[in-house]
Enzyme design. Structure first.
Site, mmCIF file in Angstrom:
data_model
loop_
_atom_site.group_PDB
_atom_site.id
_atom_site.type_symbol
_atom_site.label_atom_id
_atom_site.label_comp_id
_atom_site.label_asym_id
_atom_site.label_seq_id
_atom_site.Cartn_x
_atom_site.Cartn_y
_atom_site.Cartn_z
ATOM 1 N N GLU A 193 1.037 -1.686 0.106
ATOM 2 C CA GLU A 193 0.242 0.327 0.023
ATOM 3 C C GLU A 193 0.644 1.216 0.155
ATOM 4 O O GLU A 193 0.444 2.083 -0.120
ATOM 5 C CB GLU A 193 -0.744 0.090 1.874
ATOM 6 N N ASN A 275 -0.851 -6.842 -4.587
ATOM 7 C CA ASN A 275 -1.819 -5.842 -5.754
ATOM 8 C C ASN A 275 -0.663 -4.946 -6.575
ATOM 9 O O ASN A 275 0.436 -4.858 -6.190
ATOM 10 C CB ASN A 275 -2.554 -5.135 -5.231
ATOM 11 N N ASP A 317 -7.276 -4.141 -5.363
ATOM 12 C CA ASP A 317 -6.574 -4.747 -4.407
ATOM 13 C C ASP A 317 -6.740 -6.618 -4.070
ATOM 14 O O ASP A 317 -6.490 -6.881 -3.076
ATOM 15 C CB ASP A 317 -6.717 -4.107 -2.400
HETATM 16 CA CA CA Z 1 -2.475 -4.751 -0.726
#
Ligand code: CA
Ligand code: CA
Length: 583
Positions: A193, A275, A317
């Protein structure tokens, strides 16, 4: 048969030399079948989380009761996602805030505690959790929230070596249990992230010397150190930006935050990747390799041998980190060397573990909106373009793209919580959740150490009665054999045993035991706080023990939106519970 006889002999040898030997590679390879210890995360390097013990079974389990409980103490409790390891009468278990405890398995008394002194600037995305240690030789090795590997003396808890794996100021951290394969300790990194670059690294387990590094975003080279020389080991990972536009691969995410499994049969490490960064997929047209994928990696060199991407060009995600668990099955009289994984995106996949070929895939949740299905030949998702969050550039002010309802939510049909595979029922037991999200995209740009999403979201329940569903899935047919629903989302791992039992915990605090064939509840005990850890079982002095860590927390209370509100009454904690049958 020959193979079993050999492993039995090896097991007998390792028992004979157990007194001062420390944990060997053989102990690790044989872990699943040796009842007297638990020396790997996953109860065996393949992480089937299956135990051949059956003293605790569907008939006797009703008499199972706690024999001791150990508190992690401290003012800051938070989520406890650890799986304990057990060796020579000592339990090694991690707790929130990068702590490790050694506990006497007979009495529950503390032998030592190691408390990592964490800097103020750590950036864990999803609670200050840790998932467990690795054991090797006389060392207890674990990863910290400031992205270090620390090896402790198993007897004293004193630091033997310490290595910086990555820069916590750039958003890196480590929460997974390290993996030992062929004398090396293998770790991934968290931080997807924050626009980090995911990687898998191998260190000499005894000395902490770096052996190889393998970044997981296409364009970054991997390296191996041989005889003091640094050499490229990239091969299948080298071409910069091929599946990425411009320079976005330089902060491409693909965090390897859940660690991996090792299959000695094909001699491959399996690591998943998270992701691609940022979440806003309109900024990065292309497949964005090797994000949201399973990677098979050569344990000697770090070379990527094959990859299977579950969500190419991910826009939700849907981290592809979930564990890939090896298993064999018979089809047309032949043994298929397979491996299965239940993805955040709601599909379960069965792959050929030798080459990564897609065998079959099927949903394991009730509803999936982002894809219409999987290509039956390749397993590639068939996207529903109307259900991808819209491009902010298409909006009037350029600030917010069209919001869509996406199912599953980004916390996944399944998240980190590990599945179990029973060699008796030949079923996978999948802790899953039914939830949706509103998700939209926003403009964003990479800045070191800052959140790099370009998206907003709200997670919502789909049913009044339940979110969590423990499912028994048949990997040969893709059919759900039975299910057991739970009001709160499930966030802990599963254990299957030869006693025809499946154990797991719930955020409501219950350790549950179910009949593995039917799903019937045969055991229930409340541990006083939510369970988000994974149970283990082992044998001591001829008795079967079972342990599980209790302590509510993790990503759900932090990111769960309307679901977080639904479970805000649940209490935090931090306790290891240990059970057995009466004598
Ligand atoms: Ca993630
Ligand atoms: Ca064992």
């Amino acid at each position: 048969m020959k193979k079993f006889a050999l492993s039995a002999l090896v097991a007998a040898m390792s028992v004979a030399g157990a007194a001062h030997a420390g944990v060997t590679d053989k102990d690790i390879l044989n872990d699943q079948m040796t009842a007297e210890d638990v020396v790997t995360n996953g109860m065996g390097p393949r992480a089937q989380r299956y135990s051949p013990m059956d003293k605790i079974n569907t008939k006797t389990v009703k008499d199972m009761r706690p024999v001791w409980a150990f508190s992690f103490g401290g003012e800051k409790q938070r989520g406890q996602e650890s799986q304990p390891l057990i060796k020579d009468g000592v339990m090694y278990v991690t707790a929130s805030y990068s702590r490790v405890f050694a506990i006497d398995t007979k009495t529950g008394e503390e032998l030592w505690e190691y408390n990592a002194r964490l800097p103020d600037g750590i950036m864990p995305c999803c609670d200050v959790i840790n998932r467990g240690v690795a054991l090797y030789d006389n060392l207890v090795i674990f990863g910290t929230l400031d992205a270090k590997l620390v090896a402790l003396d198993a007897k004293t808890g004193k630091v033997k070596w310490k290595k910086k794996v990555a820069d916590y100021k750039a958003g890196y951290s480590i929460t997974a249990a390290p993996l030992i394969a062929k004398g090396k300790v293998i770790t991934g990194v968290s931080g997807g992230e924050f626009g980090i670059v995911g990687k898998v690294e191998a260190y000499d387990a005894k000395t902490g010397k770096l052996a190889w590094t393998r970044p997981t975003v296409e364009g970054h080279m991997g390296y191996i150190w041989k005889d003091g020389k640094k050499m490229e080991n990239g091969i299948s990972g080298g071409e910069a930006g091929k599946t990425w536009p411009g320079d976005l691969w330089k902060s491409g995410g693909a965090a390897t935050w859940l660690g991996g499994t090792y299959d000695p049969d094909v001699d491959l490490l399996f690591f998943g990747t998270g992701n691609p960064a940022p979440w806003n997929s309109h900024l990065r047209p292309g497949d964005n390799l090797f994000s949201s994928s399973r990677l098979a990696i050569d344990p000697d060199t770090g070379k990527i041998v094959w990859h299977f991407q579950t969500t190419p060009h991910d826009g939700w995600d849907y981290d592809g980190v979930n564990e890939l668990v090896s298993f064999d099955y018979k089809a047309n009289g032949k043994t298929v060397k397979a491996a299965a994984t239940a993805d955040r995106n709601g599909f379960m996949y069965v792959l050929n573990r030798e080459n990564g070929d897609f065998i079959r895939g099927f949903p394991f949740v009730d509803k999936i909106t982002w894809a219409k299905g999987l290509d039956p030949k390749t397993g590639r998702p068939i996207y529903d373009d109307a259900n991808r969050p819209g491009n902010p550039a298409d909006s009037a002010d350029g600030k917010k793209g069209k919001s869509v309802v996406a199912i599953p939510s980004f916390l996944g049909g399944k998240n980190w919580m590990p599945i179990a595979y029973s060699q008796d029922t030949e079923l996978f037991y999948v802790p899953s959740n039914e939830w949706a999200m509103d998700i939209w995209n926003e403009p964003t740009a990479y800045k070191k150490g800052a959140a790099y999403l370009g998206a907003g979201f709200t997670i919502k329940p789909m049913n009044d009665e339940y979110i969590g569903v423990l499912r028994a899935m048949d990997p040969k047919t893709g059919k759900e054999v039975w299910r057991k629903t739970n009001y709160a989302p499930l966030w802990g791992g599963v254990l299957a045993t030869k006693g025809n039992l499946v154990f797991y915990g719930t955020p409501e605090g219950y350790l549950l035991g179910l009949n593995a064939k039917t799903g019937e509840e045969v055991y229930k005990f409340n541990t006083g706080s939510g369970i988000v850890g994974s149970p283990v079982t082992w044998e001591q002095d001829g008795e079967q023990f079972l342990s599980v860590v209790s302590g509510w927390g993790g990503a759900v209370p932090l990111w769960g939106g309307e679901v977080a509100k639904r479970v805000k009454h649940l209490n935090q904690g931090g306790t290891v519970w240990t059970f057995k049958l009466p004598k």
